[in-house]
Every structure is written in C-alpha cells, then in structure tokens.
Scaffold this active site. Structure first.
Site, PDB file in Angstrom:
ATOM      1  N   HIS A  24      -3.052  14.485   2.820  1.00  0.00           N
ATOM      2  CA  HIS A  24      -1.892  14.128   2.014  1.00  0.00           C
ATOM      3  C   HIS A  24      -1.386  15.353   1.244  1.00  0.00           C
ATOM      4  CE1 HIS A  24       0.910  11.521   0.071  1.00  0.00           C
ATOM      5  NE2 HIS A  24       0.427  11.778  -1.139  1.00  0.00           N
ATOM      6  N   HIS A  31      -5.835  11.898  -5.334  1.00  0.00           N
ATOM      7  CA  HIS A  31      -4.406  12.212  -5.349  1.00  0.00           C
ATOM      8  C   HIS A  31      -4.194  13.328  -6.364  1.00  0.00           C
ATOM      9  CE1 HIS A  31      -0.071  11.993  -5.683  1.00  0.00           C
ATOM     10  NE2 HIS A  31      -0.043  11.209  -4.622  1.00  0.00           N
ATOM     11  N   CYS A  51       5.386  -2.717   3.870  1.00  0.00           N
ATOM     12  CA  CYS A  51       4.244  -2.617   4.777  1.00  0.00           C
ATOM     13  C   CYS A  51       4.126  -1.298   5.541  1.00  0.00           C
ATOM     14  CB  CYS A  51       4.280  -3.760   5.803  1.00  0.00           C
ATOM     15  SG  CYS A  51       4.668  -5.388   5.101  1.00  0.00           S
ATOM     16  N   CYS A  85       1.525   1.546   4.787  1.00  0.00           N
ATOM     17  CA  CYS A  85       0.112   1.356   5.149  1.00  0.00           C
ATOM     18  C   CYS A  85      -0.098   1.233   6.650  1.00  0.00           C
ATOM     19  CB  CYS A  85      -0.435   0.097   4.477  1.00  0.00           C
ATOM     20  SG  CYS A  85      -1.001   0.347   2.792  1.00  0.00           S
ATOM     21  N   HIS A  86       0.778   0.451   7.305  1.00  0.00           N
ATOM     22  CA  HIS A  86       0.534   0.099   8.712  1.00  0.00           C
ATOM     23  C   HIS A  86       1.306   0.965   9.698  1.00  0.00           C
ATOM     24  CE1 HIS A  86      -1.779  -3.459   7.565  1.00  0.00           C
ATOM     25  NE2 HIS A  86      -0.843  -3.711   6.670  1.00  0.00           N
ATOM     26  N   MET A 122      -5.949  -5.891   2.368  1.00  0.00           N
ATOM     27  CA  MET A 122      -4.602  -6.439   2.471  1.00  0.00           C
ATOM     28  C   MET A 122      -4.211  -7.119   1.164  1.00  0.00           C
ATOM     29  SD  MET A 122      -1.996  -7.125   4.507  1.00  0.00           S
ATOM     30  CE  MET A 122      -0.709  -8.365   4.753  1.00  0.00           C
TER      31      MET A 122
END
Length: 580
Positions: A363, A405, A79, A82-83, A120
């Site tokens: 990124h 990407h 997790c 992402c979070h 999610m």
C-alpha cells in the site's frame, strides 16, 4: 422470506451457513472487521459512474436494468475496495458467479445482512443498507461482473491538455511567496486543492483538480506541484506563476492514487523534472509522462502473478510510487501481487524493470532517514516490506500490528535503538518502531524494536521532523469521536511516559455538529509548526489547526468557506525532500 422476521432465527442460520458452507479460503482470511477497517476499506470508487457492459448469465437470478444499476452503484460505493472491480478478490474474498450462484439468493442475503466472522461487514443491521438493497445485492453478485473499459494511450491523449506551454511559462519566480513553505491541502469533495501560504496562513489559490485528490508531490526542482485525484486526473501546477495554477493536465485511467516525478541526478545524467509517473487502480497500469507537459509516453500493465501462490491476478492495483535517490528508477508498489517494481527510466524504448516480491497487499510507505530503504506496508499481511533502493533487493519483511497504515511513516532517533521508522495501524492501537541503521545499530536493523500504545485503531498518518522532539499520530477512522477528533503526541526522548492528547477539533472552534475528524499531521519547513485538517462533511464547516511544536499549544486556526472537506495536506519543501 423476510430477512428481519424473526431476527434470532436468521442469526442462528447465518452462523450455521458460515460454518458449514463458507466461501473458498482467500489468501488473506481475516478476523471480524472493525468499524475503523470498514470505514477505510469501503470507500467509494469513481468507477461507479463509468458505463459498463452487462452480460446475460442464464444461471443468474433475474434483475431489471434499474436493479442492476442500483447493484452496480452500491457495489462501487461499498464493496469494490475490498473485493475488487472484477470481484476476483482483493483484501476481501472472491465474489464471482462460479462461487455465488451455488450459494443462492437467500444465503447471500443473510451473508450481506449480518456479515461474517471472516471480516464481512453487517450491512443491514448496521443500518448501511435496507432490505431492498440487500436483496438487490444478493442477486447482483450472482451476475457476471460488469467490466469497466480499458484506458489506453489513445484515451489518455484525448484528455491531455497543455494549458500554458513551457515556452510561455515564467523564466523566474513571479510572486513573493515563500514557495518552500506553501501547503497543498486536498479539498476532497469539491475536486480542488487549496494552496496556503505557510507563513501568513492565507489561501493563495483554490486550484481545480480531479475528484478527491489522494496525494500531492513536488518536483525535484521544487517548482512544480503534481496532484492526482481518485478519478485518475493528474494536474501540474506551476508555483512560479504570479498566482500558482494549472499548466497541464491528463487522465491516466479511470481510478488512481499515486504520482511522482524523476529526482535522480548522478553519473547516468540529470533527470530532475524530466519525467512524471502515475499509477492506476483501473486499469491496473502505470504511465510515464514528460515532466514538463504531462504528455503520456509509456503505458505498462501490472497484471500478473501473485507472490507466493503464483496465481494470476487480473487487477493488481498500483499503490504508492516514489522516485529513487540512488538510481534513475521509480519505485512502483503493486497491491494485489505483492511486488515492488524498480523501473529504470533511462531508456523508455527498452524499459528495464526489476521485480521484487514481498507480500500482498502493498500500500503506502516512506523512506528511512538515509533515503536508501523504502518501507512499504503490506497491510493485509501485517508486515512492512523493506526495499533496498541501492542494491535493488528485498532487505527484510518485518511483522508489525494489524493493518499497518503509515502514510509516509516517521523517522527519528530513538534513545536506545538509534534511527527508527514508525507506523501506526488501522486494526489496533499500537505504533510499531523499526530499526533502520544496519551500520551503527546492526542488531536492530529492520527489526521491530518496540511498540508504543496509542489511543486506538483507525490511524492513518504518523509524523515527526528532524528538528522536532515529538511524534504525532492521528486516529480519524476510530469510531469513538473523542479519539477521532484528537491526536496523540509522544516525547521522543521519553517514550515510556506515554502520550499527550491534543484536542484538535475542540481547538478548531467549529459551531456545527460535523464529524470533525482530525487527519494528517504535517510540519512546516522549519519544523516548529504542525498542521492538522479537521475534516467534516461537505455541508459542514471544516478547518485547519496549527500547533506550536515546542509548546504543544494552539497557534492558529484557518477557517474559510472554501475549505470544504480538507483531508491530506503537504508542505512543499518536506514533500520535495522526503522529510518526515
């Protein structure tokens, strides 16, 4: 109340709950997550093994210490990418107790089990978690987030080792290798890189490094190789030694991704090999080091305000870093705040930083063919930010496909649009071409001039070479094995005819049933060979496959029991000179 009985009832309830009581809108709400996106975002974090402080929130549901540790471990495995480490939200929504406690455990169990339309993943029904783990996670995210320790200068100095002092290193090259055609190949799960002779296809040495090396970078002189693991360990390898090996190492944090060295040579001085820089995910900071020993000399935090909303973010991770060719500056890209920092390294005691805002979440990226413009993906904003390194400003923000990407991207001359830079995408099958010549092709400059259709989403790297007429794109995170185990190749002079598929994994001739994901095309120095990693699990056989760029035929397969989970690989010359 059992999650799975009856399934249909819970699915209906989940739909109602998501509609009626969603989490507060995050800056980057998303459509349903694809398998390729989930594979990319849900990577493990080295912070899962770091001792952390657990507070006692009286409003949170009870957890045993064992349950809390299971929740913490699972969170950092699934997790945190992402979070965020502090659960403040990154590419995913915030999951802090002020939001989660009011939802309650039963709601959160459904949310975790079945996912949400906002992106999610469905952790239970996908088979990635069992009922016990779902229950633990529902209670875990109602606790105060455990905070990892900071990692400052004292901690860095404690990890710093000079294995071979500069005075004891060779004064000339002591081996017969063609250093410019050596490849540095990441052996992800063993914490090593394989140095491979590009001429003979033989392994020169297996060098111990940090875990899951994310990137290899060559110093400006071409003598030293710098690699950084996801555990934030930086290794410096001397390629002049009889057998190239480590000469210095340091740990600059607890989790990291990026490293580079000073390359500028101009009126301000010759900074070739003088400094190195590394950026951390945790703590959110970058570190400037001496280029010959990796001694850390300057630590700079990246905590601050997000572009646009101007909200404070406690965890802005440092993504890509490159060295400017136009000024004595490092170009530091910060994910969550959406800022590019132009770090003037001429005076570390009076550090000057120019802050350029574009879009979250910055990124990776690469230079255009002139090496003036840095093209960096703001991946969750579906944009490419164009940074003018000469003028120190934002040149453009270009809308592209879903979750670009590029790796470093690919530069080539388009028959119609002139010089272009290309990126693939995690979230869709397109390859975007952006014009990069504001002088002779002004009408196309920093605009998306074309989209190519690829095999599918899940692309990580795209590559070309000035001496090649081909463009290569991998798709290792696509859920379809036929796509993840092959690459698409385009004829640059005839892009309209579409792509040719090369069955790289099949050519590898591996006997087991491993995943055999094909990742990262990389040219040799001459530009007449393309290397690919065929990446399987650590208990399965992997390989490297070499393709003849002129004929698109198999040229060589490199197999060795030491090639465990090969992923990224970097040619020394092309990395040194930013050739892609």
């Amino acid at each position: 109340m059992k999650i799975l009985k009856p399934l249909a009832r819970w699915v209906t309830l989940a739909t109602l709950l998501f509609t009626a009581a969603p989490f507060p809108a995050h800056a980057q709400d998303k459509k349903p997550v694809s398998p390729a996106e989930m594979n990319y975002q849900a990577g493990t974090s080295p912070l899962g093994e770091v001792p952390m402080y657990q507070s006692a929130n009286p409003k949170a549901p009870k957890m045993t210490q064992a349950e809390f540790e299971l929740g913490r471990k699972t969170y950092f495995e699934r997790c945190a990418g992402c979070h965020g480490v502090l659960r403040k939200g990154a590419t995913g929504k915030p999951l802090t107790p002020d939001l989660t406690i009011d939802k309650g455990t039963e709601y959160l169990k459904v949310f975790i089990a079945y996912g949400s339309p906002a992106g999610m993943p469905n952790w239970l029904t996908s088979g990635e978690m069992d009922e016990k783990t779902v229950d633990v996670m529902a209670r875990y995210i109602q606790q105060d987030p455990p905070v990892p320790p900071e990692f400052g200068m004292a901690q860095m100095k404690a990890t710093w080792k000079v294995i071979v002092p500069p005075a004891q290193r060779p004064t000339k090259k002591m081996n017969g290798y063609n250093i410019e055609n050596i490849f540095s190949t990441t052996l992800r799960d063993t914490g090593e890189v394989a140095l491979i002779d590009g001429d003979t296809k033989k392994i020169i040495n297996i060098v111990k490094t940090g875990y899951a090396v994310h990137i290899s970078r060559t110093s400006g002189s071409g003598r030293y190789l710098f690699v950084i693991g996801r555990d934030a360990k930086v290794n410096m390898i001397d390629l002049w030694m009889a057998t190239p090996d480590n000469v210095a190492e340091v740990r600059i944090g607890l989790e990291a991704r990026s490293v580079d060295t000073s390359k500028y040579k101009g009126k301000e001085g010759d900074y070739t090999d003088k400094l190195a820089i590394a950026g951390a995910y945790w703590p959110p900071q970058f570190v400037i080091m001496k280029g010959d020993t990796l001694e850390p000399v300057k630590v700079v935090s990246t905590r601050g305000m997000v572009v646009g909303t101007q909200e404070y973010h406690p965890e802005p991770r440092v993504a890509s870093i490159v060295a400017s060719h136009f000024k004595p500056e490092f170009v530091v890209n910060v994910k969550e705040t959406g800022k590019t920092l132009m770090v003037d390294y001429t005076n570390l005691d009076a550090l000057k930083i120019t802050e350029i805002g574009s879009a979250p979440f910055l990124h990776d990226g690469g230079w255009d063919s002139s090496k003036r413009y840095f093209m960096v993906a703001a991946n969750q904003s579906n944009k490419i930010s164009v940074i003018d390194a000469k003028e120190g400003k934002l040149a453009a923000l270009v809308d592209v496909g879903k979750i670009p990407h590029p790796g470093r991207g690919a530069n080539f001359i388009h028959p119609k649009f002139g010089p272009v830079w290309a990126t693939g995408h995690l979230g869709d099958e397109t390859i975007a071409l952006i014009g990069t010549d504001p002088v002779k092709h002004k009408a196309n400059a920093f605009k998306k001039v074309a989209d190519l259709k690829g095999q599918g989403g899940g692309a990580l790297f795209i590559k070309s070479h000035p001496k090649s007429r081909h463009l290569y794109s991998d798709t290792p995170l696509n859920p379809d094995a036929k796509i993840s185990q092959s690459v698409a190749v385009y004829d640059i002079k005839n892009l309209d005819k579409g792509y040719t598929v090369l069955p790289i994994a099949e050519w590898a001739g591996l006997s087991d049933d491993g995943a055999k994901r094909v990742v990262q095309p990389e040219f040799n120095k001459a530009g007449d060979e393309v290397w690919f990693a065929v990446w399987s699990a650590k208990d399965k056989q992997s390989a490297l496959v070499v393709v003849d760029d002129k004929t698109l035929k198999l040229k060589a397969v490199i197999k060795d029991p030491r090639l465990i989970t090969p992923t990224g690989h970097f040619n020394i010359y092309n990395t040194q000179h930013d050739v892609y």
